[in-house]
Scaffold this active site. Structure first.
Site, PDB file in Angstrom:
ATOM      1  N   CYS A   1       0.724  -0.847  -0.439  1.00 28.40           N
ATOM      2  CA  CYS A   1       0.499   0.020   0.061  1.00 28.40           C
ATOM      3  C   CYS A   1       0.651   1.398   0.044  1.00 28.40           C
ATOM      4  O   CYS A   1       0.333   1.775   0.078  1.00 28.40           O
ATOM      5  CB  CYS A   1      -1.268   0.621   1.553  1.00 28.40           C
ATOM      6  SG  CYS A   1      -1.982  -1.419   0.959  1.00 28.40           S
TER       7      CYS A   1
HETATM    8  N1  COA Z   1     -20.155  -9.650   7.364  1.00 27.43           N
HETATM    9  C1  COA Z   1     -21.343  -9.565   9.074  1.00 27.43           C
HETATM   10  N2  COA Z   1     -19.995  -9.967  10.003  1.00 27.43           N
HETATM   11  C2  COA Z   1     -18.553  -9.830   9.344  1.00 27.43           C
HETATM   12  C3  COA Z   1     -17.781  -9.847   9.009  1.00 27.43           C
HETATM   13  C4  COA Z   1     -19.107  -9.055   7.454  1.00 27.43           C
HETATM   14  N3  COA Z   1     -18.588  -9.561   6.086  1.00 27.43           N
HETATM   15  N4  COA Z   1     -16.939  -9.765   8.765  1.00 27.43           N
HETATM   16  C5  COA Z   1     -16.351  -9.959  10.072  1.00 27.43           C
HETATM   17  N5  COA Z   1     -17.473 -10.131  10.536  1.00 27.43           N
HETATM   18  C6  COA Z   1     -18.033 -10.561  11.509  1.00 27.43           C
HETATM   19  C7  COA Z   1     -16.310 -11.508  12.263  1.00 27.43           C
HETATM   20  O1  COA Z   1     -16.768 -12.490  12.051  1.00 27.43           O
HETATM   21  C8  COA Z   1     -16.982 -10.833  13.853  1.00 27.43           C
HETATM   22  O2  COA Z   1     -17.890 -11.922  14.711  1.00 27.43           O
HETATM   23  P1  COA Z   1     -17.160 -12.445  15.519  1.00 27.43           P
HETATM   24  O3  COA Z   1     -16.881 -10.948  17.160  1.00 27.43           O
HETATM   25  O4  COA Z   1     -18.178 -12.890  16.531  1.00 27.43           O
HETATM   26  O5  COA Z   1     -15.708 -12.891  15.743  1.00 27.43           O
HETATM   27  C9  COA Z   1     -16.956  -9.236  14.173  1.00 27.43           C
HETATM   28  O6  COA Z   1     -17.935  -8.683  12.472  1.00 27.43           O
HETATM   29  C10 COA Z   1     -16.094  -8.218  13.894  1.00 27.43           C
HETATM   30  O7  COA Z   1     -15.428  -8.500  12.955  1.00 27.43           O
HETATM   31  P2  COA Z   1     -14.316  -8.188  12.808  1.00 27.43           P
HETATM   32  O8  COA Z   1     -12.398  -8.398  11.440  1.00 27.43           O
HETATM   33  O9  COA Z   1     -12.922  -8.030  14.441  1.00 27.43           O
HETATM   34  O10 COA Z   1     -14.094  -6.394  12.370  1.00 27.43           O
HETATM   35  P3  COA Z   1     -13.382  -4.980  12.316  1.00 27.43           P
HETATM   36  O11 COA Z   1     -14.508  -3.792  12.902  1.00 27.43           O
HETATM   37  O12 COA Z   1     -12.064  -5.351  13.115  1.00 27.43           O
HETATM   38  O13 COA Z   1     -12.966  -4.355  11.309  1.00 27.43           O
HETATM   39  C11 COA Z   1     -11.994  -5.009   9.039  1.00 27.43           C
HETATM   40  C12 COA Z   1     -12.675  -5.320  10.101  1.00 27.43           C
HETATM   41  C13 COA Z   1     -10.817  -5.278   8.439  1.00 27.43           C
HETATM   42  C14 COA Z   1     -12.653  -3.399   8.563  1.00 27.43           C
HETATM   43  C15 COA Z   1     -10.869  -3.136  10.314  1.00 27.43           C
HETATM   44  O14 COA Z   1      -9.866  -4.412  11.191  1.00 27.43           O
HETATM   45  C16 COA Z   1      -9.627  -2.590   9.477  1.00 27.43           C
HETATM   46  O15 COA Z   1     -10.496  -1.734   8.476  1.00 27.43           O
HETATM   47  N6  COA Z   1      -8.230  -3.022   9.857  1.00 27.43           N
HETATM   48  C17 COA Z   1      -7.821  -2.156   9.285  1.00 27.43           C
HETATM   49  C18 COA Z   1      -6.876  -2.909   8.142  1.00 27.43           C
HETATM   50  C19 COA Z   1      -5.835  -2.110   7.264  1.00 27.43           C
HETATM   51  O16 COA Z   1      -5.874  -1.483   7.283  1.00 27.43           O
HETATM   52  N7  COA Z   1      -5.513  -2.885   6.423  1.00 27.43           N
HETATM   53  C20 COA Z   1      -4.445  -2.377   5.388  1.00 27.43           C
HETATM   54  C21 COA Z   1      -4.836  -3.667   4.243  1.00 27.43           C
HETATM   55  S1  COA Z   1      -3.757  -2.913   3.063  1.00 27.43           S
END
Ligand code: COA
Length: 375
Positions: free
Chosen positions: A156
């Site tokens: 990125c």
């Molecule tokens: N629909 C419904 N529920 C979902 C889901 C979806 N598409 N994807 C995940 N969930 C669920 C998970 O299973 C989890 O359930 P649980 O609490 O029962 O275990 C819950 O939602 C929370 O998931 P989590 O992954 O912890 O969510 P989050 O709030 O951390 O959001 C991201 C996920 C990826 C959006 C976030 O963590 C993020 O953007 N992080 C930074 C990533 C980044 O910058 N990466 C660089 C990439 S280049």
């Protein structure tokens, strides 16, 4: 020391859009199919059923509403779940070159430059469609640019690291004008069958023209005051695909780790403080009060992440125009995200206004470019 400016930018946006609604409908159809296929194993407790995705979660967790892609039909086909991209002849432009040529033409036009005035091309992107020859050399040839080209990958942060490399080369006299392109086909490395990440990425290509202040004629120029890059090893964003795949035991082709994988929550927690501290420190080292930044064009991965960083750097909640987000429309486009934000949100800056382009992502990697509006 020669002064370097960003004198033009361009964005190529694919024609096809996938809304969250369409994405979730296709994903949930895939879930139904898989759970039916494995009903016996699920009933026997040998396999966990797949769970539905939903739009509310996606928007709330990320701020993303839609994404542009190079091929929508393959991604939304529950029997496929990846883009269908035509195999091209070696004699025709590759897909990355094609995207880059479109973005580059726009960037060159906005900089008022013709290809004969450019001496180098850097193709800085998270993935490259082949090992060699470099995509940058193909683009250089297609545009009719003399000089040299090379590919680079810092995930990125590829674009900002590319800006640092180009600006150092211009300062030292290796070139007067350099074109950087960031063709990101994120749909190719995203695992569309995994609900934890299937909403994250989109496709796009950005282009940036950098040149010496003396040669620049554009009516919209940003002097590069300072760049700073940082990397710190982490496995929390990883993709194990690579040229040694054939040499490994069979069965690796469709293995989960051959696509994008991340521990999103940990990335969020670890990267936010690294980035905000680095932006503040970088500004202070340059004698700039971080709260005086007129604009922060941040990496576009997650809206809450950007809100945290903006608040820490400015010491207050930034106004939307001070820290523009484009990820609601484009999703995460890897290295291109902060450049789209910059390209679409800089025309209103006044002379001497300061801003920072800041990317962060796999590596970990963080890249800062502090700019001052000149012309
Ligand atoms: N629909 C419904 N529920 C979902 C889901 C979806 N598409 N994807 C995940 N969930 C669920 C998970 O299973 C989890 O359930 P649980 O609490 O029962 O275990 C819950 O939602 C929370 O998931 P989590 O992954 O912890 O969510 P989050 O709030 O951390 O959001 C991201 C996920 C990826 C959006 C976030 O963590 C993020 O953007 N992080 C930074 C990533 C980044 O910058 N990466 C660089 C990439 S280049």
């Amino acid at each position: 020391m020669r002064q370097v400016v960003i004198s033009g930018t361009g964005v190529f946006t694919p024609d096809e859009i996938i809304t969250n609604e369409e994405l979730v409908a296709a994903f949930n159809k895939y879930v139904d199919q898989q759970n039916e296929l494995h009903a016996d194993a699920i009933a026997a407790g040998e396999r966990e059923p797949l769970e539905y995705s939903n739009e509310e979660f996606i928007y709330k967790a990320s701020g993303i509403l839609q994404r542009y892609v190079m091929d929508k039909s393959g991604v939304l086909d529950p029997n496929q779940m990846y883009p269908s991209l035509r195999q091209r002849d070696d004699d025709e432009p590759g897909i990355m070159a094609e995207m880059a040529i479109k973005a580059a033409s726009e960037a060159l036009k906005s900089a008022g430059k013709t290809p004969d005035q450019v001496q180098a091309v850097i193709c800085a992107a998270s993935n490259h469609e082949r090992a060699y020859p470099a995509i940058a050399i193909e683009i250089q040839d297609a545009l009719g640019i003399d000089g040299f080209g090379f590919d680079m990958n810092v995930a990125c942060s590829s674009a900002t690291f590319g800006i640092q490399a180009a600006s150092d080369m211009i300062r030292s006299g290796s070139a007067d004008c350099i074109l950087i392109v960031n063709p990101e086909i994120c749909s190719g490395h995203l695992e569309w069958r995994d609900r934890d990440c299937h909403f994250i990425f989109g496709d796009v290509c950005t282009a940036i023209v950098l040149e010496t202040q003396e040669t620049a004629t554009s009516d919209n120029q940003f002097e590069i005051l300072s760049t700073r890059c940082l990397t710190q090893f982490s496995n929390n964003i990883r993709n194990n695909n690579g040229f040694l795949r054939r040499s490994r035991p069979s069965g690796t082709d469709d293995r989960r780790d051959m696509q994008f994988m991340q521990n999103g929550r940990l990335v969020f927690k670890q990267v936010v403080p690294i980035v905000s501290d680095m932006v503040i420190q970088h500004c202070q080292d340059e004698g700039i009060d971080p709260t005086s930044l007129r604009r922060m064009w941040l990496h576009q991965a997650n809206k809450s992440m950007n809100d945290f960083i903006g608040r820490k750097v400015l010491g207050r909640v930034p106004e939307p125009q001070e820290q523009p987000n484009i990820l609601q429309d484009y999703a995460n486009t890897s290295s291109a995200g902060s450049i789209i934000a910059f390209s679409q949100n800089n025309q209103d800056m006044a002379a001497d206004d300061l801003g920072i382009i800041c990317s962060f992502g796999a590596g970990y990697s963080v890249g800062n470019v502090i700019v001052r509006k000149t012309a």
